[in-house]
Design a protein around this motif. Structure first.
Motif, PDB file in Angstrom:
ATOM      1  N   LEU A 221       0.821  -1.210   0.000  1.00 29.22           N
ATOM      2  CA  LEU A 221       0.000   0.000   0.000  1.00 29.22           C
ATOM      3  C   LEU A 221       0.855   1.260   0.000  1.00 29.22           C
ATOM      4  O   LEU A 221       0.400   2.328  -0.416  1.00 29.22           O
ATOM      5  CB  LEU A 221      -0.929   0.008   1.223  1.00 29.22           C
ATOM      6  CG  LEU A 221      -1.994  -1.103   1.259  1.00 29.22           C
ATOM      7  CD1 LEU A 221      -2.779  -1.044   2.564  1.00 29.22           C
ATOM      8  CD2 LEU A 221      -2.944  -0.977   0.075  1.00 29.22           C
ATOM      9  N   GLY A 228      -0.058  -6.249  -1.378  1.00 29.17           N
ATOM     10  CA  GLY A 228      -0.563  -4.925  -1.064  1.00 29.17           C
ATOM     11  C   GLY A 228      -0.520  -3.989  -2.249  1.00 29.17           C
ATOM     12  O   GLY A 228      -1.403  -3.142  -2.426  1.00 29.17           O
ATOM     13  N   LEU A 229       0.512  -4.144  -3.076  1.00 26.39           N
ATOM     14  CA  LEU A 229       0.618  -3.312  -4.273  1.00 26.39           C
ATOM     15  C   LEU A 229      -0.508  -3.619  -5.244  1.00 26.39           C
ATOM     16  O   LEU A 229      -1.108  -2.717  -5.857  1.00 26.39           O
ATOM     17  CB  LEU A 229       1.979  -3.539  -4.934  1.00 26.39           C
ATOM     18  CG  LEU A 229       2.378  -2.587  -6.056  1.00 26.39           C
ATOM     19  CD1 LEU A 229       2.490  -1.162  -5.533  1.00 26.39           C
ATOM     20  CD2 LEU A 229       3.706  -3.016  -6.674  1.00 26.39           C
ATOM     21  N   GLN A 232      -3.736  -2.171  -3.817  1.00 29.73           N
ATOM     22  CA  GLN A 232      -3.832  -0.735  -4.044  1.00 29.73           C
ATOM     23  C   GLN A 232      -4.249  -0.430  -5.477  1.00 29.73           C
ATOM     24  O   GLN A 232      -5.062   0.463  -5.734  1.00 29.73           O
ATOM     25  CB  GLN A 232      -2.485  -0.074  -3.736  1.00 29.73           C
ATOM     26  CG  GLN A 232      -2.476   1.440  -3.872  1.00 29.73           C
ATOM     27  CD  GLN A 232      -3.370   2.109  -2.848  1.00 29.73           C
ATOM     28  OE1 GLN A 232      -3.307   1.805  -1.668  1.00 29.73           O
ATOM     29  NE2 GLN A 232      -4.222   3.017  -3.285  1.00 29.73           N
ATOM     30  N   LEU A 235      -7.955  -1.155  -5.847  1.00 31.02           N
ATOM     31  CA  LEU A 235      -8.757  -0.144  -5.158  1.00 31.02           C
ATOM     32  C   LEU A 235      -8.787   1.166  -5.938  1.00 31.02           C
ATOM     33  O   LEU A 235      -9.809   1.868  -5.953  1.00 31.02           O
ATOM     34  CB  LEU A 235      -8.197   0.105  -3.754  1.00 31.02           C
ATOM     35  CG  LEU A 235      -8.422  -1.010  -2.723  1.00 31.02           C
ATOM     36  CD1 LEU A 235      -7.660  -0.702  -1.442  1.00 31.02           C
ATOM     37  CD2 LEU A 235      -9.904  -1.192  -2.422  1.00 31.02           C
ATOM     38  N   ASN A 236      -7.693   1.498  -6.588  1.00 31.38           N
ATOM     39  CA  ASN A 236      -7.627   2.757  -7.338  1.00 31.38           C
ATOM     40  C   ASN A 236      -8.622   2.790  -8.497  1.00 31.38           C
ATOM     41  O   ASN A 236      -9.124   3.860  -8.864  1.00 31.38           O
ATOM     42  CB  ASN A 236      -6.210   2.990  -7.855  1.00 31.38           C
ATOM     43  CG  ASN A 236      -5.248   3.357  -6.745  1.00 31.38           C
ATOM     44  OD1 ASN A 236      -5.649   3.808  -5.673  1.00 31.38           O
ATOM     45  ND2 ASN A 236      -3.957   3.158  -6.987  1.00 31.38           N
TER      46      ASN A 236
END
Length: 269
Positions: A221, A228-229, A232, A235-236
Motif C-alpha cells: 500500500l 498490497g501493491l 492498491q 482499489l484505485n
C-alpha cells in the motif's frame, strides 16, 4: 438487646473505600466523555448514518469474486512470501547479538551496553512495519527491498526481547558447570546457553515469521511490493471483485502460515 445487634457486620469495603471507588468511576466516565467529544469533533454524522447503505453497496459490488484474477496474483503472492521470509531472517540476524547484549547474564556491561541494546529493542518495536516501509520507500525507492528491510527492522525488537528474556531464565548451574571446566566465554555460550534457548529461539522465529506474513501483505500500500501493491491498484480503479479475490488469497495465506507455524512450534517446544 440481642447478640446479633452487638455483632459488627463484615463489609467488603469501608465507607471511605466505597466513596473513593465512586469518585474514581465518576472521573473515569468524565474522561471517557471528554475523549469521545475530542474524537468525534470533526465527525460528519450524516456520513455515519449513511455508512450501512454504503457498506451494503460495496458488498454487492464485491461479489462474485473475480476467480480468473487469481492467475495475476501468484507473482505478488510469491513476493509477499519472500518479503516475510527474508525480512524475518534479516531481523533474526541482528536480533540474536542484540539479545545477548541485552540479557543481564550475558551482557559485557549492565550499565552501558545493556541500555543501548534495550534502546534498539524499544526503537524497533515502537515503529510499525508500515511506517518503516513508508520511510524506506522514500529513502531507497519502492520495491521489494524496502519491504524486506522494513520487516527486518520491525522483527529485531520482537525477536530480541523474547530471546533475551529466555536467556535470563536459563539454568545457571549448567553455565557454572561448563565454566568450571575452564571453557572460554564463547564455549560457555555454545555449550551451556545455546542448547537451553534453542527451542525458544525456533519457536520465536517461526512465530515472528507467521506475524510477518500478515504484515507483508499490506506493505504494498506504500509501494513496498507484494499483494498490497496489487490491492492498491485494484482499489484505485474500484475493481471490487478483484479486491475480494485478493482478500481471499490473503486469508488463505494467513491460515496456511498459521497452521505451519503451529506445527513447527509444536515440534520444537
Amino acid at each position: 438487646m440481642t447478640t446479633e445487634t452487638l455483632t459488627p457486620r463484615w463489609q467488603f469495603r469501608t465507607p471511605k473505600q466505597r466513596l473513593l471507588r465512586w469518585i474514581g468511576w465518576f472521573w473515569l466516565v468524565a474522561l471517557t466523555v471528554f475523549c469521545w467529544e475530542i474524537m468525534t469533533r470533526d465527525t460528519i454524522w450524516a456520513f455515519v448514518a449513511d455508512a450501512p447503505r454504503q457498506a451494503a453497496d460495496i458488498g454487492d459490488r464485491m461479489f462474485p469474486p473475480a476467480w480468473a484474477y487469481i492467475n495475476t496474483l501468484w507473482e505478488p503472492l510469491w513476493d509477499t512470501l519472500n518479503i516475510a521470509t527474508l525480512g524475518t531472517l534479516l531481523g533474526i540476524l541482528f536480533a540474536v547479538p542484540v539479545a545477548f547484549l541485552a540479557a543481564r547474564n550475558t551482557t559485557p556491561s549492565v550499565y552501558f551496553v545493556r541500555p543501548i541494546a534495550l534502546l534498539i529493542i524499544v526503537s524497533s518495536r515502537s515503529i510499525n512495519s508500515l511506517i518503516w516501509a513508508l520511510l524506506l520507500v522514500a529513502i531507497i525507492g519502492p520495491g521489494l527491498l524496502a519491504g524486506i528491510v522494513a520487516i527486518g527492522l520491525r522483527s529485531i525488537g520482537f525477536v530480541a526481547k523474547l530471546l533475551y528474556e529466555s536467556i535470563e531464565e536459563i539454568d545457571q548451574r549448567q553455565v557454572e558447570a561448563v565454566r568450571a571446566t575452564g571453557a572460554s566465554g564463547v564455549q560457555i555460550i555454545d555449550y551451556a546457553i545455546v542448547p537451553q534457548i534453542l527451542p525458544a529461539f525456533w519457536g520465536i522465529s517461526v512465530f515472528r515469521w507467521d506475524i510477518n506474513i500478515r504484515e507483508s501483505t499490506i506493505l504494498g500500500l506504500v509501494g513496498a511490493g507484494g499483494l498490497g501493491l496489487q490491492l492498491q491498484a485494484s482499489l484505485n480503479v474500484l475493481a471490487w471483485p478483484q479486491v475480494t479475490m485478493i482478500f481471499i488469497v490473503i486469508l488463505a495465506t494467513v491460515v496456511i502460515s498459521e497452521w505451519v507455524s503451529a506445527r513447527v512450534r509444536q515440534a520444537v517446544l
